[in-house]
Motif scaffolding. Structure first.
Motif, PDB file in Angstrom:
ATOM      1  N   ALA A 159       0.823  -1.209   0.000  1.00 51.33           N
ATOM      2  CA  ALA A 159       0.000   0.000   0.000  1.00 51.33           C
ATOM      3  C   ALA A 159       0.852   1.251   0.000  1.00 51.33           C
ATOM      4  CB  ALA A 159      -0.934  -0.012   1.206  1.00 51.33           C
ATOM      5  N   ASP A 160       2.080   1.148   0.529  1.00 52.16           N
ATOM      6  CA  ASP A 160       2.943   2.326   0.605  1.00 52.16           C
ATOM      7  C   ASP A 160       3.249   2.892  -0.785  1.00 52.16           C
ATOM      8  OD1 ASP A 160       2.911   2.059   3.296  1.00 52.16           O
ATOM      9  OD2 ASP A 160       4.914   1.152   3.457  1.00 52.16           O
ATOM     10  N   GLN A 161       3.232   2.032  -1.792  1.00 50.74           N
ATOM     11  CA  GLN A 161       3.548   2.511  -3.141  1.00 50.74           C
ATOM     12  C   GLN A 161       2.506   3.505  -3.661  1.00 50.74           C
ATOM     13  OE1 GLN A 161       5.035  -1.670  -4.867  1.00 50.74           O
ATOM     14  NE2 GLN A 161       5.324   0.016  -6.291  1.00 50.74           N
ATOM     15  N   LEU A 162       1.298   3.467  -3.083  1.00 52.94           N
ATOM     16  CA  LEU A 162       0.230   4.379  -3.507  1.00 52.94           C
ATOM     17  C   LEU A 162      -0.074   5.451  -2.459  1.00 52.94           C
ATOM     18  CD1 LEU A 162      -2.411   1.980  -5.074  1.00 52.94           C
ATOM     19  CD2 LEU A 162      -0.998   3.644  -6.277  1.00 52.94           C
ATOM     20  N   ALA A 163       0.638   5.401  -1.351  1.00 55.25           N
ATOM     21  CA  ALA A 163       0.284   6.268  -0.220  1.00 55.25           C
ATOM     22  C   ALA A 163       0.288   7.741  -0.590  1.00 55.25           C
ATOM     23  CB  ALA A 163       1.230   6.008   0.945  1.00 55.25           C
ATOM     24  N   GLN A 164       1.213   8.169  -1.432  1.00 58.66           N
ATOM     25  CA  GLN A 164       1.321   9.582  -1.795  1.00 58.66           C
ATOM     26  C   GLN A 164       0.505   9.940  -3.039  1.00 58.66           C
ATOM     27  OE1 GLN A 164       2.998  11.532   0.307  1.00 58.66           O
ATOM     28  NE2 GLN A 164       3.357   9.646   1.499  1.00 58.66           N
ATOM     29  N   HIS A 165      -0.263   8.983  -3.501  1.00 56.46           N
ATOM     30  CA  HIS A 165      -0.967   9.202  -4.775  1.00 56.46           C
ATOM     31  C   HIS A 165      -2.446   8.811  -4.638  1.00 56.46           C
ATOM     32  CE1 HIS A 165       3.109   9.535  -6.256  1.00 56.46           C
ATOM     33  NE2 HIS A 165       3.364   8.300  -5.840  1.00 56.46           N
ATOM     34  N   SER A 166      -3.157   9.534  -3.784  1.00 51.07           N
ATOM     35  CA  SER A 166      -4.558   9.170  -3.542  1.00 51.07           C
ATOM     36  C   SER A 166      -5.403   9.336  -4.808  1.00 51.07           C
ATOM     37  CB  SER A 166      -5.140  10.038  -2.426  1.00 51.07           C
ATOM     38  OG  SER A 166      -5.029  11.428  -2.744  1.00 51.07           O
ATOM     39  N   HIS A 167      -5.084  10.353  -5.650  1.00 51.70           N
ATOM     40  CA  HIS A 167      -5.803  10.537  -6.907  1.00 51.70           C
ATOM     41  C   HIS A 167      -4.823  10.355  -8.060  1.00 51.70           C
ATOM     42  CE1 HIS A 167      -9.159  11.806  -4.571  1.00 51.70           C
ATOM     43  NE2 HIS A 167      -8.620  12.957  -4.188  1.00 51.70           N
TER      44      HIS A 167
END
Length: 783
Positions: free
Chosen positions: A76-84
């Motif tokens: 999940a960390d791979q998407l943590a900074q990319h909510s949209h």
């Protein structure tokens, strides 16, 4: 719907429902989802894509074999900074598409909006339903919302997704029946519709009921629009309107159909802006201070004249864009001309792309045809008892008043709304809960409509086209009325035209057609309408309704208009009637303006202009239209000579106007009528003046009252009543007779006075050997 690869039956049911476009909650699958073990999953449905990746995170999505569904699972960390995050995909031709994933955004509609809408109390539902440009978390796009409680799946389709209903399914908001979706990166001008799957698995493609713009027919896709940047210039007009005492002011309405009033030389439609320039100049010249537009709400069929609307929140694209229509209203306001709009909440067409069975069920209409169908018109009836339907209509009314600065609505076919048995035989309708024929839900809706519009837009006018004797249509709701500002006087119109269509030799048998209307003239706030409905479908043009030879037809029409403009009530004339249109109205061609090359038609136009000026210049003719204090019969009994005479009085009683009408082609010399005051009575209008094409029988500018008791009054005046004509005499202080008659009067801004000596040559239509010198019965009393 495009056909993709056949999915594997081994796929989990939620994924199968996405692929087969039957998932009621696509957010359960699509977008990113964090798991309890610290991993995340991403699903994106991308028809036409060969490969796809999440840009910001550098993640490649893998196609699920045999489907157009792409997936990824990882930390999940791979998407943590990319909510949209943005998904980029490549099609078979190597073309690149990159868009922010709409399924990463949460619900956008407020619970309070949905609550008010469900209760039927959201006056501005158009602000959250439909399509609206939004910026969400710094991402620009369009928010979509539609009410479809019977649907099992709703999708936004358009030219941005190849009209594929699998691509952008929406989420439903609980039990509200409202579906919503925010789609990033869309721009104004994009075409869209909704695709709905009903409970039986049938798929329907529908327009957005709340769309603000459409393609021009025969195409019918909705168009995404940006918030209007139009800069209005009518603030003074709106402020004055809110304070205007319209009940005691002159209101003269010019009713037009934008597609047939005037056209380009090649027969094509004019743009709203060009029509506005021409119309403002013409109304200013003619003295009309309001225009009423046949419906400009979007509609697919020209032959419906706009009365079978599909776009209740969109001006028709036939004449331009929404801002062009704003400019139309603004231009008229700058010339002190109000704009009324015909609005149709009584019924809607059966078009399969519009409101009919919107979500596969009878949503906007009644399910039972005994309640839900207008057999005469082939249309469907709104279900006024359903809160969301009532809200749709209320919001539409307020939308035109708020967003387009419309000054009022003329509500079409109100009688059909009020009666459950309207145009139905026994057994074809269902009584209300009390066993009556009143549509109680429609009554509640109309009262709410008028209350809310008047509260939110002071000075706006709500006018009912209501043809029955339903009580208190134009009385306040707190007194038990329906709350309309005014009501069309259909009884007066029918009786008057029926009388005028008869040969003058028979009119004395039907004198009551002219007098009966005064028994109810002040029970409502009436408008006197000679509308489009009276000059179509074999009813003949106004000119052609008149009997006799050509001279008599024109004389009778001038007489009719003089009678109308002096009779109690506000005024309305349809296009072409003001210059004596020769043929019936044709919606598919412009009015017969070439007729103004002929003097007789110029005369009709001139007298309408002068009557407007007379009506507006004299308080006695407009201040007390809705109360019997402003009217008094002089003589209503002279049926043998087909003559009527009455007084109009101003609010303060200081101005007296005497009106006398001769409905035969026989000129009457020394026709004596009683008057209330001594003094001079100036002839302010004579419809037989030579200027209008008449025979010029007149009163040499006016007459002095004589102390001869007549008709129960101490004074009287002897008049020359021209053939098939009306004269309007304005009381003035005593003046020297020689000074008054020294100059020959001419047409003025307030009206043309006949210049000929009394008793001059009769018209070509005058009967030979008449009793022209016969006066009225001196013992007659007002009725």
């Amino acid at each position: 719907m495009p056909i993709g690869p056949s999915p594997s039956p081994a796929l989990p049911e939620p994924l199968l429902r996405i692929i087969e476009a039957r998932h009621h909650d696509p957010f359960e699958v699509l977008g990113s989802h964090r798991q309890d073990d610290g991993t995340a999953t991403v699903h994106a449905f991308l028809p036409q894509a060969e490969r796809a990746r999440i840009n910001e995170a550098g993640i490649d999505l893998e196609r699920i074999p045999g489907t157009d569904l792409f997936a990824w699972e990882g930390p999940a960390d791979q998407l943590a900074q990319h909510s949209h995050y943005r998904v980029t995909w490549y099609d078979r031709q190597g073309r690149v598409e990159s868009r922010c994933d709409p399924y990463t955004f949460g619900p956008q509609l407020g619970d309070f909006d949905l609550h008010l809408f469900g209760e039927g109390r959201h006056w501005h539902a158009y602000r959250f339903l439909g399509s609206h440009r939004r910026t969400v978390d710094g991402v620009e796009g369009f928010q979509f919302a539609v009410w479809a409680p019977g649907a099992h799946r709703v999708s936004v389709i358009g030219d941005f997704n190849n009209w594929d209903g699998r691509a952008h399914p929406m989420r439903v908001r609980g039990g509200s029946g409202v579906w919503e979706l925010f789609i990033p990166d869309l721009t104004p001008g994009t075409l869209y519709k909704y695709e709905l799957r009903d409970g039986g698995g049938n798929v329907h493609v529908k327009i957005d009921p709340y769309a603000n713009a459409f393609q021009e027919r025969p195409d019918n896709a909705c168009i995404l629009t940006a918030p209007s940047s139009y800069r209005w210039g009518d603030a003074e007009w709106l402020a004055a309107r809110a304070k205007r005492d319209w009940q005691h002011s002159p209101i003269s309405v010019y009713e037009i159909h934008l597609g047939s009033w005037q056209r380009e030389a090649d027969g094509s439609f004019l743009n709203y802006r060009e029509i506005a320039k021409r119309l403002a100049a013409y109304c200013t010249e003619m003295g009309f201070n309001y225009v009423e537009l046949l419906p400009v709400t979007e509609h697919p069929l020209d032959a419906s004249w706009g009365y079978q609307a599909t776009g209740y929140f969109a001006p028709t694209a036939r004449f331009g864009a929404p801002d062009d229509f704003r400019a139309f209203v603004d231009e008229l306001h700058k010339h002190d001309i109000g704009v009324l709009l015909d609005w149709v909440p009584a019924h809607f067409p059966r078009d399969t792309t519009a409101l009919a069975k919107y979500d596969g069920t009878a949503l906007y209409e009644h399910a039972d045809p005994r309640q839900g169908e207008h057999k005469d018109w082939g249309t469907l009836i709104f279900n006024y008892g359903r809160h969301e339907v009532k809200n749709f209509l209320l919001s539409s009314a307020l939308y035109w008043l708020a967003e387009y600065h419309i000054d009022g609505l003329r509500v079409d076919a109100v009688a059909s709304m009020l009666y459950l048995d309207y145009s139905r035989e026994d057994g074809e309708w269902i009584p209300n809960k009390y066993g009556g024929n009143e549509n109680l839900d429609a009554v509640d809706f109309l009262r709410q409509l008028n209350t809310v519009t008047h509260e939110q837009h002071p000075g706006s006018l709500m006018v009912a086209e209501e043809s029955t004797s339903w009580p208190q249509v134009s009385r306040p709701t707190y007194l038990g009325g329906l709350g309309f500002s005014m009501k069309w006087n259909m009884g007066w119109m029918h009786d008057t035209l029926s009388y005028m269509e008869k040969d003058p030799i028979y009119r004395h048998y039907h004198h009551d057609l002219l007098t009966f209307g005064l028994l109810y003239a002040f029970t409502e706030n009436f408008v006197l309408p000679f509308s489009h409905d009276e000059v179509v479908h074999g009813k003949k043009s106004m000119l052609d309704k008149m009997p006799g030879d050509a001279w008599q037809k024109f004389a009778s029409l001038r007489l009719l208009y003089t009678f109308m403009f002096t009779y109690p009530g506000k005024k309305l004339l349809f296009q072409g009637c003001e210059f004596g249109q020769g043929q019936e109205w044709n919606f598919d061609a412009e009015a017969d303006w070439y007729l103004l090359e002929r003097p007789q038609h110029q005369g009709i136009k001139q007298i309408v202009r002068d009557l407007n000026q007379l009506y507006q210049a004299h308080p006695a003719l407009h201040e007390v239209d809705f109360d019997s204090a402003g009217f008094e019969w002089i003589d209503c009994h002279d049926s043998s000579q087909s003559v009527l005479s009455y007084l109009r009085k101003s609010k303060d009683g200081k101005q007296i106007v005497c009106c006398a009408f001769n409905f035969t082609p026989v000129p009457r010399e020394n026709y004596r009528i009683g008057v209330p005051l001594p003094g001079y009575y100036r002839e302010a209008m004579n419809s037989d003046a030579e200027l209008y094409g008449g025979s010029n029988v007149g009163n040499r500018g006016g007459v002095h009252a004589e102390p001869v008791s007549w008709m129960g009054r101490p004074n009287s005046i002897p008049l020359a009543l021209p053939p098939l004509a009306g004269v309007v005499m304005v009381h003035e202080p005593e003046v020297d007779a020689a000074a008054e008659t020294a100059d020959t009067p001419t047409a003025t801004a307030e009206g043309a006075a006949a210049a000929a000596p009394r008793g001059s040559a009769a018209s070509p239509g005058a009967a030979a050997g008449s009793d022209a010198d016969a006066g009225a019965d001196p013992d007659a009393t007002p009725g």
